[in-house]
Write an enzyme that holds these catalytic residues in place. Structure first.
Site, PDB file in Angstrom:
ATOM      1  N   ASP A   1      -6.998  -2.636   3.828  1.00  0.00           N
ATOM      2  CA  ASP A   1      -6.254  -3.710   3.169  1.00  0.00           C
ATOM      3  C   ASP A   1      -6.523  -5.084   3.777  1.00  0.00           C
ATOM      4  OD1 ASP A   1      -5.061  -1.638   1.707  1.00  0.00           O
ATOM      5  OD2 ASP A   1      -3.491  -1.402   3.203  1.00  0.00           O
TER       6      ASP A   1
ATOM      7  N   ASP B   1      -1.600  -1.053   5.974  1.00  0.00           N
ATOM      8  CA  ASP B   1      -1.863  -0.538   7.309  1.00  0.00           C
ATOM      9  C   ASP B   1      -2.986  -1.287   8.019  1.00  0.00           C
ATOM     10  OD1 ASP B   1      -4.082   0.309   5.938  1.00  0.00           O
ATOM     11  OD2 ASP B   1      -3.598   2.432   6.006  1.00  0.00           O
TER      12      ASP B   1
ATOM     13  N   ASP C   1       0.870  -1.169   0.000  1.00  0.00           N
ATOM     14  CA  ASP C   1       0.000   0.000   0.000  1.00  0.00           C
ATOM     15  C   ASP C   1       0.914   1.229   0.000  1.00  0.00           C
ATOM     16  OD1 ASP C   1      -2.280   1.607   0.210  1.00  0.00           O
ATOM     17  OD2 ASP C   1      -2.151   1.622   2.391  1.00  0.00           O
TER      18      ASP C   1
END
Length: 1366
Positions: free
Chosen positions: A1008, A1004, A587
């Site tokens: 996700d 995080d 990410d």
């Protein structure tokens, strides 16, 4: 319907005595409890693997607008389309298939009933065989079931056999109890729908009363028999038809309804059943491992090895007791973590009362503002008030999350059958187990939840925050996560499968030795009893009982080292899989870049020029902006102060980091009232223009501003219209109240608020979102002429840009504001300007990216941010080489949901350079404007010099509509995936896995979660010690943990191989020694066995795995294939070397002049002989030197010298063995039953041991790898010739062109189909049949197991070779 099973069908806790095993439960070992995703490996070429034959794997507050909603539904439908039907039972009434979406697993139910005569016969056989038949039935349940039971229809079944995708069986008894409630109170309307082509569907029972409820529980999931569908169905998907309006939900449930739902759903408890010590003991000692131990000990006692057998008995007993204590502690810890009860204030039967949370049922209304409630005891939807909760336990995200009351539209679209709650529903959804940080009351739409006492005395009810229970117990999200920990998916990692196969090979060697020894003993005239005992003893030698335990030593050390680095693991088997990662997805925001983005400044349009004005870097500049931009600057300031998710908690601002930075930039203050906002309605008092409590929950004011008075604001409400920047009527009061908020929705990529300004008529609407979507909802004339140009400039330089817009509605009142739909709010807006954020990289990002790049690990960025920003950040951190050309897609026509859309891939620096939309190869050079095909000269060079940056909408279209070959090429060349929703991130991971990558994902933990769980190795950056969001959780807020996990994974994998090879060699060395001694009916002595097993093997096996990971990542990854040429060459070679030296010594000693042949005595063990002494002494050195040889150092582990305990213990044991050889004392000689031999020959034994060590090391380091490479080359050339010959035969016998041609869907390119087909037969789950004479394409599904498992072929290697022109 009745059942004739007596008490057992009425008592859920009854365990049928006829079952040879209790209903299936996971192994008691915690290490086995946390076996997660499978990782299959097979033989394919990878230039970066340590072994070329080793393969990596097989395997909002309102509902969105109609288009976004349709897109989301279509996306979900596409995902579901790949699954098998939830209930498929039309062809066989004895069997049904069930797909559990929340578990992502398919089950097969088969109904059985007992054959009484066969059952009694089975009991007799068990008694006559002294329990042997019982053990066989327990270990081979299929044969037991086939003997004692027969298949029957589900409505007559006495028990159900549940089989999962991995062939594991569980027997679950069917219980029957009287229900007497309506059938629609048990099954959802969707479950009552008639399946297509099901003529046997019983329409007569779709409504009315369900008299008898037949059910069984499997892994804490309840399945109830549906008489209309004639199948067992889950009850976790049930939703009350009355849950379509929030007002209906506030009524709660009555006593009768509560009793009915308690019967159907059970108690609201996540209660992990804790087995008694007796049950655990029986389960442990009946495991094949311990049964084999008991068999071995009985054999040793029979062979008069009393000391050895007694020591092994003590060790096994201690092991069992320790295991029981640890298992008991683990179960208690798991039970205390999962079981939760509290007092809850519930509105039931017209009154408020306190009850235990375990009595809650779906439909109950409880008070969330109760001061005694700290943790939500169930899954619920918020009806009134607002909450701030901490969901870190579920998501790993430490940022508190705001919850707002549910709307009627959200209730109607709430689907409890989905594995994940959609984001537009999640903002109203309260998850079980999440902590309440703050809860505030609100106004109920109707006074349904009003206590009768209040009505009697005419008092107004107290303000409460209300929530309605929708799921309880194990049906909750927390319950699903607890189940995933209790019942993890079996590990299908190649190493574990191969290790058990190798144990089978060892058993075959033992069987061969058994036959040879038996024949030899018969020739020698050994007594029958002694002959059988000695021959069986070989089996206990060849199959070492400690082998399974030693394989987990390296993993245990790795987990301990990771914990010291603040990296926590809840799935030990994922550690080894981490060593095989070859594709790492990241990410961006909060992972590669800093969480809190600093505001660089804002830019607003200039009314004179029609373009953007100058950048304003602080709020003072906005106040003193030029006249041509002042009005929009003030409106943009108001948008920045109101359009956010920031909340105030105990005087501290909390919320999304970006929103926090934006609000802090304004220097305004935020204050929240005591009442939560009821977004779906407004109270009657407010409609009358007074008593507006509960309407405005959040107000903002500039620094030094005076208090906002809501009553004064309402009293002065009139139809006067004035510009938003007009402050003449406000005097010293400048205060904005947020009337209504439309939360951020990932599909829409924007949020909006309705704001009321003090002393100002009407209301204003402010919208904040991605610049790409704002152009669709803004008035075109309000957009600056250089909109795209300035956006491209900022994003090219790595800045994050947020666009803002507004709309003034002078006649909008409070009532209409609550009734406006989102699409009405977010249309015809006036563009205000850009907010530009600095996207700073974390200091550790670039070095870690460089480390992974040097290790030849592919890196992919997967972000929700703008594609140009993502490209800039990627270039800055080194994820993309700055010299590489980057191509991005855009739609020439159509959109992501139109099948006939066209996409063009353009170079971001020169739009004239494009890619072919199908092959994704360069089709044009810009010199002279001439166009070339894919074979132009620069092509081979350019293939290494360009990458793809894919946007979410184009990704969606390619996945849904493009050919499989185009999809695979995009997956291989795609380096950046931008504007990706959480679901699309999850899907990307699965697609990368489907073409053979072993995928890691680091994020995080908030948006996700899906991708973290789907990845082979998911790493969540979270402050929580451990969360169920990912197998790994790192407290350090940077990606350095990725390298650490990969390093430890490689070290653990190599350690597992080393320990396995060492234990295998230990068995073979001992087997060789005993085989030589069996030539004249001799054997090793009692204390000789003890010395070898306890003094030599045990400490070596433990400390051997303690070597730490090598600090530098190698470009080659370790093999995970135990049957690869490199591993087998090493293993077989070392077996031959050790056997050779023992054989030489055996021959040499028999030719010595002082040698005396042993005297065979049938009544004795014949241990005291020269052969026994010399072979035992040499083998003592061999056990140690093999440990040294297999102690692999760089490039995956530190040198052996760094493992000080191992070095010290090895040196000590070598010296001890040397003293025993050269200078044995009398008591050692007597204890070990050694005979006297000349000192010169003792020196010869030491010299032979030294030569043995040198030869083993030389062969292990240089000879065996080269030999394995030569074998690999020979085998590869032979395979290539065979493939070429096969292709020629296929061309000769090819069918005519008009005949249908089978194309493997896993690749899809006609020119490479045959290549992929030979390596993978239907590996990705479906076969596409293409008819040359027709445009029709028929898709033939294959079993879901094939679809779900990761492929054994590295398709990405085929694609890379093809795109490079190989």
């Amino acid at each position: 319907m009745s059942n004739n099973n007596g008490n057992k069908n009425n008592d859920p806790d009854y365990n049928s005595p006829s079952l040879p095993f209790s209903p299936y439960s996971p192994p008691t070992l915690l290490s086995q409890r946390f076996n997660h995703e499978s990782d299959n490996e097979d033989g394919n070429i990878n230039s970066y693997d340590d072994d070329p034959d080793d393969s990596d794997r097989t395997e909002g507050s309102e509902v969105t607008s109609s288009m976004a909603k349709n897109t989301a539904i279509a996306s979900a439908a596409r995902l579901k389309a790949t699954k098998r039907p939830t209930y498929d039972h039309r062809h066989d009434r004895c069997q049904q298939r069930v797909y559990l979406e929340e578990e992502d697993v398919e089950l097969v139910f088969t109904g059985y009933r007992y054959r009484k005569s066969r059952l009694y016969l089975y009991y007799i056989f068990c008694a006559l065989s002294i329990g042997i038949i019982f053990l066989l039935g327990r270990w081979m349940p299929r044969h037991y079931i086939a003997f004692v039971a027969q298949k029957c229809e589900m409505n007559h079944a006495e028990f159900i056999v549940v089989q999962n995708e991995w062939g594991q069986l569980a027997m679950e008894s069917v219980f029957t109890k009287y229900y007497g409630g309506p059938i629609d109170s048990v099954f959802s309307p969707k479950q009552m729908e008639k399946p297509e082509d099901d003529e046997s569907y019983n329409d007569t029972v779709t409504t009315g009363t369900l008299h008898d409820m037949r059910y069984f529980d499997y892994q804490y999931i309840r399945f109830i028999y549906n008489p209309s569908a004639q199948a067992f169905m889950q009850n976790s998907q049930w939703k009350d038809p009355d849950w379509n309006m929030a007002a209906n939900c506030e009524r709660g449930v009555g006593r009768e309804t509560h009793q009915e739902r308690t019967m159907v759903f059970g108690l609201n408890l996540i209660d992990v059943k804790e087995k008694t010590v007796g049950q655990l003991l029986v389960q442990e000692i009946l495991h094949p491992f311990y049964v084999f131990q008991v068999f071995s000990m009985a054999l040793w006692f029979a062979d008069d090895y009393y000391y050895y057998a007694a020591c092994i008995f003590v060790i096994s007993t201690v092991s069992v007791v320790t295991e029981l204590v640890e298992t008991k502690k683990t179960m208690k810890r798991m039970r205390s973590m999962s079981r939760f009860t509290c007092n809850t204030k519930v509105f039931r039967s017209g009154r408020w009362r306190y009850i235990g949370s375990d009595e809650l049922v779906p439909g109950d209304v409880f008070e969330v503002t109760d001061s005694d409630l700290a943790v939500f005891p169930c899954d619920a939807v918020l009806l009134t008030g607002d909450c701030i909760v901490n969901e870190s336990m579920l998501t790993g995200e430490s940022v508190p999350v705001s919850k707002i009351p549910v709307t009627d539209a959200a209730l109607q679209h709430m689907d409890l059958s989905l594995a994940n709650i959609p984001s537009e529903i999640a903002s109203h959804f309260l998850f079980s187990g999440t902590k309440i940080i703050r809860a505030r009351p609100g106004v109920a739409k109707q006074l349904a939840a009003t206590d009768a006492v209040d009505e009697e005395f005419g008092t107004s009810p107290p303000m409460r925050g209300l929530a309605m229970v929708v799921r309880i117990g194990f049906n909750t999200t927390k319950g699903t996560l607890i189940r995933s920990m209790l019942f993890p998916k079996p590990n299908d990692f190649q190493f574990y499968r191969d290790s058990f196969r190798f144990i089978g090979i060892l058993a075959m060697i033992a069987g061969f030795g058994f036959l040879i020894s038996t024949i030899n003993f018969v020739k020698m005239g050994v007594p029958f009893k002694a002959m059988i005992v000695k021959a069986l003893d070989l089996i206990t030698i060849v199959v070492p009982p400690a082998l399974p335990a030693t394989m987990s030593i390296g993993t245990s050390f790795a987990i301990a080292r990771l914990k010291r680095s603040n990296i926590f693991c809840i799935s030990p088997t994922r550690v080894n899989i981490g060593g095989k990662i070859n594709c790492m997805c990241f990410d961006k925001t909060g992972t590669l870049t800093e969480d809190g983005l600093d505001v660089l400044g804002v830019q607003c349009p200039d009314s004179d020029t029609g373009k953007f004005g100058e950048m304003m870097s602080d709020v003072d500049e906005m106040h003193h902006a030029p006249t041509t931009t002042l009005e929009k600057c003030m409106a943009l300031l108001f948008a920045m102060t109101t359009c956010h998710s920031v909340k105030s908690l105990n005087g501290e601002l909390i919320g999304d980091p970006l929103d926090l930075k934006m609000f802090e930039f304004t220097q305004w203050t935020l204050e929240e009232g005591g009442l939560g906002a009821r977004t779906a309605s407004v109270s009657d008092s407010a409609q009358g223009g007074s008593g507006g409590n509960g309407i405005v929950s959040t107000v903002v004011r500039p620094p030094g501003g005076k208090q906002f008075n809501l009553d004064d604001m309402i009293a002065k409400h009139n139809n006067y219209t004035s510009p938003i920047s007009d402050t003449s009527d406000t005097g010293a009061f400048l205060e904005l109240g947020i009337i209504r908020c439309f939360e951020f929705v990932s599909q829409l990529r924007r949020m909006s608020v309705i704001v009321k300004r003090l002393h100002s008529p009407g209301m204003d609407i402010f919208v904040k979102g991605a610049p790409e979507v704002m152009t669709d909802i803004c008035i075109k004339g309000s957009l600056p002429l250089d909109y795209q140009e300035l956006l491209a400039f900022y994003t090219h330089h790595g800045y994050r840009v947020i666009a803002c817009a507004y709309k003034s509605m002078p006649t909008l009142n409070f009532i209409r504001a609550q009734r406006l739909k989102r699409e009405q709010v977010e249309m015809d807006l006036t563009f205000l300007g850009f907010i530009v954020f600095e996207n700073k990289l974390k200091s550790t990002t670039a070095p870690i990216i460089a480390t992974l790049g040097n290790a030849r690990i592919r890196q992919v960025m997967c972000t929700g941010d703008n594609v140009l920003t993502a490209i800039s950040v990627s270039r800055e951190c080194g994820l993309i080489n700055k010299a590489r050309e980057v191509y991005t897609p855009r739609f020439v026509s159509g959109d992501s949901v139109t099948e006939t859309s066209e996409i063009v891939w353009e170079n971001i620096d020169d739009g004239r350079m494009t890619l072919d939309p199908v092959t994704l190869k360069p089709v044009m050079t810009w010199s002279g404007g001439s166009s070339h095909g894919p074979e132009f000269p620069r092509y081979s060079h350019m293939m290494n010099e360009y990458v793809l940056a894919v946007t979410g909408d184009c990704f969606r279209w390619i996945v849904d509509y493009a050919s499989t070959s185009t999809l695979n090429r995009m997956l291989v060349k795609g380096q950046i995936f931008a504007r990706m929703s959480p679901d699309e991130k999850h899907e990307l991971v699965e697609h990368l896995q489907s073409i053979g990558y072993c995928v890691g994902f680091c994020g995080d933990g908030a948006n996700d979660c899906g991708a973290l769980k789907a990845a082979d190795v998911g790493i969540s950056l979270s402050e929580a010690e451990a969360s169920v969001a990912a197998p790994f959780t790192s407290r350090s807020n940077d990606i350095g943990c990725v390298v650490k996990v990969i390093q430890e994974g490689r070290a653990a994998l190599v350690t597992s191989f080393s320990c396995f090879k060492y234990m295998a060699l230990y068995s073979i060395i001992q087997f060789t020694t005993v085989s030589f001694l069996y030539a004249f009916a001799s054997n090793l002595g009692d204390f000789q066995f003890l010395y070898i097993d306890l003094v030599l093997i045990l400490p070596i096996a433990v400390f051997m795995g303690r070597t730490e990971a090598y600090p530098v990542l190698s470009p080659k990854r370790p093999t995970a294939n135990l049957v690869s040429k490199k591993v087998l060459t090493s293993l077989i070679g070392q077996i031959l070397i050790q056997s050779l030296f023992q054989g030489c010594l055996f021959v040499i000693v028999r030719h010595q002049p002082w040698y005396t042949p042993p005297d065979y005595d049938p009544a004795e063990k014949n241990i005291d002989c020269i052969e026994n002494t010399v072979l035992f002494l040499l083998s003592c050195f061999q056990y140690l030197l093999v440990a040294i040889v297999f102690s692999v150092g760089p490039p995956y582990r530190k040198p052996m010298s760094s493992n000080r305990p191992f070095v010290l213990i090895t040196v000590a044991l070598v010296l001890t063995s040397a003293v025993m050889v050269l200078f044995p004392t009398a008591w050692i000689t007597d204890l070990m039953q050694l005979v006297q031999i000349p000192f010169s020959f003792r020196v010869c034994i030491v010299v032979m041991a030294g030569l043995n060590l040198v030869m083993s090391l030389v062969c292990e380091r240089w000879v065996f790898p080269k030999f394995a490479k030569l074998m690999g080359g020979w085998w590869g050339s032979r395979k290539a010739k065979k493939e070429e010959r096969y292709q020629q035969e296929q061309q000769v016998f090819a069918p005519p062109p008009q005949h249908p041609q089978s194309v493997v869907g896993g690749y899809g390119s006609q020119d490479l189909t045959r290549r992929a087909d030979q390596q993978q037969e239907q590996s990705n789950g479906f076969v596409v049949t293409v008819d040359a004479g027709s445009s029709a394409v028929a898709t033939e599904p294959v079993p879901k197991k094939t679809l779900k498992k990761k492929v054994s072929v590295k398709i990405y290697k085929i694609v890379e070779d093809e795109m490079m022109g190989a």
